[in-house]
Design a protein around this motif. Structure first.
Motif, mmCIF file in Angstrom:
data_model
loop_
_atom_site.group_PDB
_atom_site.id
_atom_site.type_symbol
_atom_site.label_atom_id
_atom_site.label_comp_id
_atom_site.label_asym_id
_atom_site.label_seq_id
_atom_site.Cartn_x
_atom_site.Cartn_y
_atom_site.Cartn_z
ATOM 1 N N LEU A 178 0.854 -1.188 0.000
ATOM 2 C CA LEU A 178 0.000 0.000 0.000
ATOM 3 C C LEU A 178 0.891 1.238 0.000
ATOM 4 C CD1 LEU A 178 -2.827 -0.899 2.552
ATOM 5 C CD2 LEU A 178 -2.865 -1.058 0.064
ATOM 6 N N SER B 15 1.667 5.326 -0.317
ATOM 7 C CA SER B 15 1.050 6.609 -0.010
ATOM 8 C C SER B 15 1.828 7.787 -0.590
ATOM 9 C CB SER B 15 0.930 6.788 1.508
ATOM 10 O OG SER B 15 0.134 5.782 2.084
ATOM 11 N N LEU C 98 0.523 -8.620 2.601
ATOM 12 C CA LEU C 98 0.132 -7.207 2.601
ATOM 13 C C LEU C 98 1.092 -6.395 3.452
ATOM 14 C CD1 LEU C 98 -1.929 -4.935 1.940
ATOM 15 C CD2 LEU C 98 -3.178 -5.654 3.994
ATOM 16 N N GLU D 62 2.392 -2.147 4.252
ATOM 17 C CA GLU D 62 2.318 -0.715 3.995
ATOM 18 C C GLU D 62 3.722 -0.213 3.675
ATOM 19 O OE1 GLU D 62 -0.640 1.793 6.173
ATOM 20 O OE2 GLU D 62 -0.445 0.195 7.665
ATOM 21 N N LEU E 153 -9.277 -7.325 1.234
ATOM 22 C CA LEU E 153 -8.651 -6.322 2.083
ATOM 23 C C LEU E 153 -9.703 -5.707 2.996
ATOM 24 C CD1 LEU E 153 -6.227 -4.429 2.778
ATOM 25 C CD2 LEU E 153 -7.064 -2.924 0.960
ATOM 26 N N PRO F 81 -4.677 -1.860 8.127
ATOM 27 C CA PRO F 81 -5.046 -2.757 7.030
ATOM 28 C C PRO F 81 -4.706 -4.208 7.357
ATOM 29 C CG PRO F 81 -3.698 -0.914 6.267
ATOM 30 C CD PRO F 81 -3.590 -0.952 7.751
ATOM 31 N N GLN G 51 -0.749 8.928 4.291
ATOM 32 C CA GLN G 51 -1.357 7.630 4.587
ATOM 33 C C GLN G 51 -2.867 7.762 4.760
ATOM 34 O OE1 GLN G 51 0.690 6.071 8.005
ATOM 35 N NE2 GLN G 51 2.683 6.196 7.025
ATOM 36 N N THR H 268 -4.625 7.738 1.473
ATOM 37 C CA THR H 268 -4.755 6.383 0.932
ATOM 38 C C THR H 268 -5.866 5.617 1.633
ATOM 39 O OG1 THR H 268 -2.397 6.317 0.357
ATOM 40 C CG2 THR H 268 -3.537 4.204 0.558
ATOM 41 N N LEU I 258 -9.429 3.989 0.164
ATOM 42 C CA LEU I 258 -9.855 2.599 0.353
ATOM 43 C C LEU I 258 -11.257 2.537 0.959
ATOM 44 C CD1 LEU I 258 -6.553 1.008 1.724
ATOM 45 C CD2 LEU I 258 -7.588 0.625 -0.517
#
Length: 218
Positions: free
Chosen positions: A13, A15, A45, A47, A102, A110, A144, A147, A151
């Motif tokens: 993920l 940002s 997953l 970040e 997700l 997340p 962040q 982002t 989502l």
């Protein structure tokens, strides 16, 4: 590269991009070409501010060599402002691709939703080394939050007034109740405030996205 790692595709993920993203990508460099990743049986997953260290890579490989679960939790460690915190409630970050989605926990952490059943925890952690100044940390968390808001918007979440209270409290609580804490007490408090700030700003940005969407429909 072991056969098990070849079956893991990393989802990062992003940002802000830049050095943070480059470091995160370096940590999952085994993922190979996009076409290969699209066929991978497992998803990891991460970040962009989280580092996947070699010890975690080895733990992932070991877990998949003798698979006994469909998903694994990976704990998080934050090193910043003179303190080191081991955050509570390790999120699910490694899961089989089929049926996974997700999701964002209450404090907007997340994770991968992989169905029911017990989810074991890997012995190693994702590590975040914070940026050197408070101003830089606020800028990073603002990115962040953008982002996370995107989502939430993609999932058609409708912002409510309680979203401006409960998620920030949940995010702050993760830092206040975290293990470790070697170092300065104000560092723990600062991380708690910043965690709450990220969740608060994310929902505020979601509110703006929904308003802009409604305005376009008029």
């Amino acid at each position: 590269m072991t056969a098990s790692l070849a079956d893991v595709a990393a989802v990062v993920l992003a940002s802000r991009g830049g050095a943070r993203l480059a470091s995160a990508l370096d940590g999952v460099a085994w993922a190979g070409e996009p076409a290969e990743a699209a066929r991978a049986a497992w998803l990891l997953l991460v970040e962009e501010h989280e580092a996947v260290r070699p010890s975690l890579v080895a733990a992932i490989a070991s877990a998949l060599e003798a698979p006994g679960a469909r998903a694994y939790r990976i704990a998080q460690e934050v090193i910043a402002f003179g303190t080191t915190l081991r955050l509570r409630h390790a999120p699910v970050r490694l899961a089989r691709r089929d049926g996974v989605r997700l999701r964002l926990r209450t404090g907007l952490t997340p994770e991968l939703a992989a169905g029911g059943g017990r989810v074991p925890r890997l012995p190693e952690r994702l590590v975040t080394n914070a940026v050197p100044t408070l101003a830089a940390a606020v800028e990073e968390l603002d990115a962040q939050a953008t982002t996370l808001a995107a989502l939430l918007h993609a999932r058609r979440v409708r912002p409510r007034a309680w979203h401006l209270v409960v998620p920030p409290l949940a995010a702050s609580g993760r830092a206040l109740l975290a293990g470790g804490g070697a170092g300065r007490l104000w560092g723990r408090w600062t991380l708690a405030v910043l965690g709450g700030y990220r969740a608060l700003v994310a929902y505020a940005k979601l509110w703006e996205l929904r308003r802009e969407e409604a305005a376009r429909r008029r």
